[in-house]
Each structure stands twice: as C-alpha cells, then as structure tokens.
Design a protein around this motif. Structure first.
Motif, PDB file in Angstrom:
ATOM      1  N   ASN B  24       0.863  -1.185   0.000  1.00 43.39           N
ATOM      2  CA  ASN B  24       0.000   0.000   0.000  1.00 43.39           C
ATOM      3  C   ASN B  24       0.899   1.234   0.000  1.00 43.39           C
ATOM      4  N   TYR B  25       0.499   2.242  -0.744  1.00 39.54           N
ATOM      5  CA  TYR B  25       1.367   3.406  -0.835  1.00 39.54           C
ATOM      6  C   TYR B  25       0.585   4.708  -0.756  1.00 39.54           C
ATOM      7  N   THR B  26       1.260   5.710  -0.250  1.00 41.82           N
ATOM      8  CA  THR B  26       0.747   7.081  -0.284  1.00 41.82           C
ATOM      9  C   THR B  26       1.882   7.923  -0.831  1.00 41.82           C
ATOM     10  N   VAL B  27       1.989   7.977  -2.141  1.00 39.89           N
ATOM     11  CA  VAL B  27       3.044   8.707  -2.832  1.00 39.89           C
ATOM     12  C   VAL B  27       2.396   9.613  -3.863  1.00 39.89           C
ATOM     13  N   SER B  28       2.809  10.876  -3.840  1.00 44.44           N
ATOM     14  CA  SER B  28       2.271  11.823  -4.802  1.00 44.44           C
ATOM     15  C   SER B  28       3.363  12.798  -5.232  1.00 44.44           C
ATOM     16  N   PRO B  29       3.524  13.055  -6.514  1.00 49.29           N
ATOM     17  CA  PRO B  29       2.776  12.434  -7.605  1.00 49.29           C
ATOM     18  C   PRO B  29       3.220  10.999  -7.844  1.00 49.29           C
ATOM     19  N   PHE B  30       2.342  10.220  -8.456  1.00 47.51           N
ATOM     20  CA  PHE B  30       2.639   8.819  -8.740  1.00 47.51           C
ATOM     21  C   PHE B  30       3.091   8.695 -10.177  1.00 47.51           C
ATOM     22  N   SER B  31       4.172   7.940 -10.387  1.00 45.11           N
ATOM     23  CA  SER B  31       4.688   7.714 -11.726  1.00 45.11           C
ATOM     24  C   SER B  31       4.687   6.232 -12.084  1.00 45.11           C
ATOM     25  N   THR B  65       0.113  -6.808  -9.651  1.00 47.45           N
ATOM     26  CA  THR B  65      -1.110  -6.077  -9.990  1.00 47.45           C
ATOM     27  C   THR B  65      -1.042  -4.698  -9.364  1.00 47.45           C
ATOM     28  N   LEU B  66      -1.744  -3.767  -9.966  1.00 44.66           N
ATOM     29  CA  LEU B  66      -1.771  -2.397  -9.472  1.00 44.66           C
ATOM     30  C   LEU B  66      -3.192  -1.854  -9.544  1.00 44.66           C
ATOM     31  N   ASP B  67      -3.657  -1.323  -8.430  1.00 42.28           N
ATOM     32  CA  ASP B  67      -4.924  -0.591  -8.391  1.00 42.28           C
ATOM     33  C   ASP B  67      -4.586   0.836  -7.985  1.00 42.28           C
ATOM     34  N   ALA B  68      -4.473   1.708  -8.976  1.00 37.29           N
ATOM     35  CA  ALA B  68      -4.055   3.077  -8.706  1.00 37.29           C
ATOM     36  C   ALA B  68      -5.133   3.867  -7.958  1.00 37.29           C
ATOM     37  N   ASP B  69      -6.370   3.438  -8.050  1.00 41.70           N
ATOM     38  CA  ASP B  69      -7.444   4.138  -7.335  1.00 41.70           C
ATOM     39  C   ASP B  69      -7.336   3.920  -5.835  1.00 41.70           C
ATOM     40  N   THR B  70      -7.082   2.681  -5.424  1.00 38.10           N
ATOM     41  CA  THR B  70      -6.959   2.378  -4.000  1.00 38.10           C
ATOM     42  C   THR B  70      -5.518   2.455  -3.521  1.00 38.10           C
ATOM     43  N   LYS B  71      -4.588   2.694  -4.445  1.00 36.85           N
ATOM     44  CA  LYS B  71      -3.161   2.790  -4.138  1.00 36.85           C
ATOM     45  C   LYS B  71      -2.659   1.512  -3.481  1.00 36.85           C
ATOM     46  N   GLN B  72      -2.972   0.411  -4.151  1.00 38.41           N
ATOM     47  CA  GLN B  72      -2.542  -0.885  -3.659  1.00 38.41           C
ATOM     48  C   GLN B  72      -1.932  -1.692  -4.792  1.00 38.41           C
ATOM     49  N   SER B  73      -0.951  -2.520  -4.433  1.00 40.53           N
ATOM     50  CA  SER B  73      -0.344  -3.427  -5.393  1.00 40.53           C
ATOM     51  C   SER B  73      -0.130  -4.768  -4.702  1.00 40.53           C
ATOM     52  N   SER B  74      -0.071  -5.811  -5.505  1.00 40.48           N
ATOM     53  CA  SER B  74       0.236  -7.125  -4.966  1.00 40.48           C
ATOM     54  C   SER B  74       1.216  -7.829  -5.891  1.00 40.48           C
TER      55      SER B  74
END
Lengths: 117, 112
Positions: B24-31, B65-74
């Motif tokens: 889970n991430y909270t990074v802005s801006p996201f690239s 996988t990446l869900d940029a809306d929820t800011k989660q990856s697995s």
C-alpha cells in the motif's frame, strides 16, 4: 557483462577515518545513485548523478560526498566516519530510455558492508 | 510524507505453494510502481515496473497487480521454488527516476 561493480565488499573503519567507496557500471547508463540500507528501513537515497558532470543530494546526504568521475564511475566518500554510518551501501545505475527516466529499472550492485567502530 | 507499507513483514511457505505479497502506498505524484527481489547478501533485482495505466504485469512465475485508485499493489508468486526465498521490495516512483520511495520489504522463506 558485469553490470554494476562495487568495491570493496566489506570494510571496517574506526570513527574519524575516511574512505571512498567505488562504483562502476558497464551498461552505458547516464544516471547513477548511491543508497544506504539499514535494518528495518527501506533503501534511502544519499546522492545521485543524472548524467556525467552533475550530482545532486538525495534524502540523507549529510556526512557524504560524491564524485562522478566519468560516465562509468561514481564514488562515495566518507570524510570522517561515524558509527551512525554503519550500513550496507548500494550503488545503482539506470538509463533514461524512450519512456523517460521514470519507467526504467535501476540496476544495483551487490553492496559494500561498512562497519564503523 | 510519501510512504510505502508492505505486508506481511515475513512469510513462510512450502515449496510448490502460491503466495501473495501486499503493498500500500501514499506517494504523490505517482509515476510507477516497481517490485524488486533481493537475495541475502545481494543487491535488489528488478522484477516488474508498472505505470499508472497498467494494472497487471508478469515476469515468469511473478505477477504484479496495481490498483491506482486504492493505491494498492500485490505480487503473486506461483508454484514457489526454494530459490524464491528472498526479500521482496515494493518501490513507488514519483515524477522522475530519482524520486523513489522504498518499502521495507517482505521476507519470504520457501521450505522444502
């Protein structure tokens, strides 16, 4: 193809001593980086060099200096080592590529394990 | 402050089993979001890099996988092997290749 080569692999210093960590890459990459990795923490950027002739501070630059000697080599110097600088140091390099800097992987060396007594 | 949180901290599985690591991430801006594998005593090695528009990317038995809306990856590892024993690091890039936020890693142990 060696990739990113770091020397030395291990080093023990006394507080106040100085030393230079060496890094060389043979992938013709423009950008090079120095990180430190401490137990329980993610890698942290010390300095980076976007291209030959330029260097910039990262997240934790205090107590370190760097030199981009040429396109292949990027060295990290500790002028007066402190116990807080005991860490594993990684050098990395990357290419900008057609997608821009942000989509290119960083290639890491195998690290220098530095202990300061 | 930009942060990358990984779970679990450590995981033990039997050879041949599948597993999934979370980021889970909270990074802005996201690239972009990267997964690296780090063997003991070695430097990290890149497994996958995903940009905002990508929601899955595979590299052999590794699927990210990446869900940029929820800011989660697995990171899913299929049919694990003993050589998969390593630390897996989630890294989020923001703006340029120089601004990377590293997670602390998940230590995976695969037992025979």
């Amino acid at each position: 193809n060696a990739g990113v080569t770091q020397t030395p692999k291990f080093q023990v210093l006394k507080t106040g001593q100085s030393m230079t960590l060496q890094c060389a890459q043979d992938m013709n990459h423009n950008s090079m980086y120095w990180y430190r990795q401490d137990p329980g923490m993610g890698l942290r950027l010390i300095y980076y060099s976007a291209s030959e002739g330029t260097t910039d501070k990262g997240e934790v630059p205090n107590g370190y200096n760097v030199s981009r000697l040429n396109k292949r080599e990027f060295s990290l110097r500790l002028e007066s080592a402190a116990p807080s600088q005991t860490s594993v140091y990684f050098c990395a390099s990357s290419s900008p590529g057609t997608g821009g800097y942000s989509n290119q992987p960083q290639h890491f060396g195998d690290g220098t394990r530095l202990s300061i007594l | 402050k930009n942060q990358v949180e990984q779970s679990p901290q450590s995981l033990i599985i039997l050879e041949g089993k599948n597993c999934t690591l979370q980021c889970n991430y909270t990074v802005s801006p996201f690239s972009n979001l990267r997964w690296y594998k780090q063997d003991t005593g070695r430097g990290p090695v890149s497994l996958t890099i995903m940009t905002f528009s990508e929601n899955t990317k595979s590299n052999g038995r590794y699927t990210a996988t990446l869900d940029a809306d929820t800011k989660q990856s697995s990171l899913h590892i299929t049919a694990s092997q003993l050589s998969d024993s390593a630390s897996y690091i989630c890294v989020v890039g923001g703006g340029s290749n120089y601004k990377l936020t590293f997670g602390k890693g998940t230590l995976l142990t695969v037992n025979p």
